[in-house]
Scaffold this motif. Structure first.
Motif, PDB file in Angstrom:
ATOM      1  N   SER A 162       0.827  -1.211   0.000  1.00  0.00           N
ATOM      2  CA  SER A 162       0.000   0.000   0.000  1.00  0.00           C
ATOM      3  C   SER A 162       0.855   1.252   0.000  1.00  0.00           C
ATOM      4  N   TRP A 163       1.915   1.252   0.772  1.00  0.00           N
ATOM      5  CA  TRP A 163       2.809   2.407   0.799  1.00  0.00           C
ATOM      6  C   TRP A 163       3.512   2.586  -0.546  1.00  0.00           C
ATOM      7  N   MET A 164       3.809   1.490  -1.215  1.00  0.00           N
ATOM      8  CA  MET A 164       4.428   1.585  -2.538  1.00  0.00           C
ATOM      9  C   MET A 164       3.435   2.153  -3.562  1.00  0.00           C
ATOM     10  N   VAL A 165       2.171   1.717  -3.476  1.00  0.00           N
ATOM     11  CA  VAL A 165       1.134   2.253  -4.363  1.00  0.00           C
ATOM     12  C   VAL A 165       0.937   3.738  -4.090  1.00  0.00           C
ATOM     13  N   ALA A 166       0.878   4.093  -2.803  1.00  0.00           N
ATOM     14  CA  ALA A 166       0.729   5.502  -2.429  1.00  0.00           C
ATOM     15  C   ALA A 166       1.899   6.327  -2.956  1.00  0.00           C
ATOM     16  N   ALA A 167       3.105   5.750  -2.905  1.00  0.00           N
ATOM     17  CA  ALA A 167       4.289   6.461  -3.410  1.00  0.00           C
ATOM     18  C   ALA A 167       4.156   6.762  -4.893  1.00  0.00           C
TER      19      ALA A 167
END
Length: 244
Positions: A162-167
Motif C-alpha cells: 500500500s505504501w508503494m502504491v501511495a508512493a
C-alpha cells in the motif's frame, strides 16, 4: 445430457471481459485532445474556448461511455471526469494557470492519502489496485495462507504494498505540478495557452504515467513474490484463471 454429465460440465465457458484498446485510450484521452488544442485553437479554426470544449469532450464522453456500458459508477472514471471538468472550467474562466497545476497535483495526492488511510478500514485500496480476483486467485491464496499460518505476515505485506502504491500517486502528484508550472506560461484564453495545454496533455504520458507505472509494477512484483513465499505457490498457480 447423460447421467455422467453435470451442470458444471455442460455449462459453456464464460467469455472473458473485453479489454479496452490501449491505442483507443491513448488516442481519445491524450493524442486527439492534444492535437486539437495545439492545431485548432486559432481564430481561423475553433478559437481558444471552443478548442478547449471540443478537446476535453473526447475524454469526457469516453468516460461517460464507460459508465453507460458497465452500468455502474467507477470511482476512478468518476475522478477522471471531475478532473476534466475542472481543467475545462479553469481554462474557460481564464483563471491563473497555477490553479490547473494545483488541480493536477491534488487529485493523485488525494488518491495517495486515500490509499494510506484505507489501511485502517476493512477495504484497503491496495486490494482494488493489485490484490483482486480479476488478477489473482484470491480464494486459493487465502486458503493456503491459512494453512501456513501466514495471514498476519500477509497483512503486513499488504501494508508495505500500500505504501508503494501511495508512493506512485505522490510521485505523479509532484510530476503533475512541476510539468504544469513549467509548460503553462502564457495568459489563459490565448492560442498560446491552448497550445501549451495540449503539450502538457501530450507529455503527461511519458513524463508522469510511465514513472508512476514503474513504481506500481515494482509494487506488484513485490506483492507476487511475497505471496509465493508465504503460500509456496508458483506464479502461474496464484494467477486468476483468465490470466494463465
Amino acid at each position: 445430457m447423460t447421467d455422467r454429465d453435470t451442470p458444471e460440465q455442460t455449462r459453456k465457458p464464460t467469455a472473458p471481459a473485453k479489454q479496452e484498446s490501449l491505442l483507443a485510450n491513448l488516442l481519445i484521452n491524450i493524442i486527439i485532445p492534444a492535437l486539437i488544442l495545439a492545431k485548432l485553437s486559432g481564430d481561423d479554426w475553433l478559437g481558444t474556448k471552443w478548442a478547449i470544449v471540443v478537446a476535453l469532450a473526447f475524454p469526457l464522453l469516453y468516460g461517460l461511455r464507460d459508465f453507460l456500458k458497465t452500468g455502474r459508477a467507477n470511482f476512478f472514471s468518476g475522478l477522471g471526469i471531475i478532473s476534466i471538468l475542472l481543467t475545462g472550467g479553469i481554462s474557460l474562466m481564464e483563471l491563473d494557470a497555477k490553479y490547473i497545476a494545483i488541480k493536477e497535483a491534488a487529485i493523485p495526492a488525494l488518491l495517495g492519502f486515500a490509499t494510506i488511510v484505507s489501511l485502517r478500514t476493512r477495504w484497503p485500496l491496495v486490494k482494488t489496485f493489485l490484490y483482486n480476483d480479476k488478477v489473482l486467485d484470491t480464494e486459493k491464496i487465502a486458503s493456503r495462507l491459512a494453512e501456513n499460518n501466514s495471514v498476519s505476515a500477509f497483512e503486513q505485506t499488504l501494508k508495505q504494498a500500500s505504501w508503494m502504491v501511495a508512493a506512485s500517486f505522490f510521485l505523479s502528484s509532484v510530476l503533475n505540478y512541476f510539468l504544469a508550472m513549467l509548460i503553462l506560461t502564457s495568459p489563459p484564453g490565448t492560442e498560446a495557452f491552448n497550445a501549451e495545454l495540449g503539450k502538457m496533455t501530450a507529455l503527461s504520458y511519458p513524463v508522469i504515467v510511465l514513472p508512476s507505472m514503474i513504481v506500481l509494477i515494482l509494487a506488484m512484483v513485490f506483492l507476487f513474490r511475497r505471496i509465493g513465499k508465504l503460500t509456496g505457490l508458483k506464479l502461474e498457480e496464484i494467477m486468476a484463471a483468465h490470466h494463465r
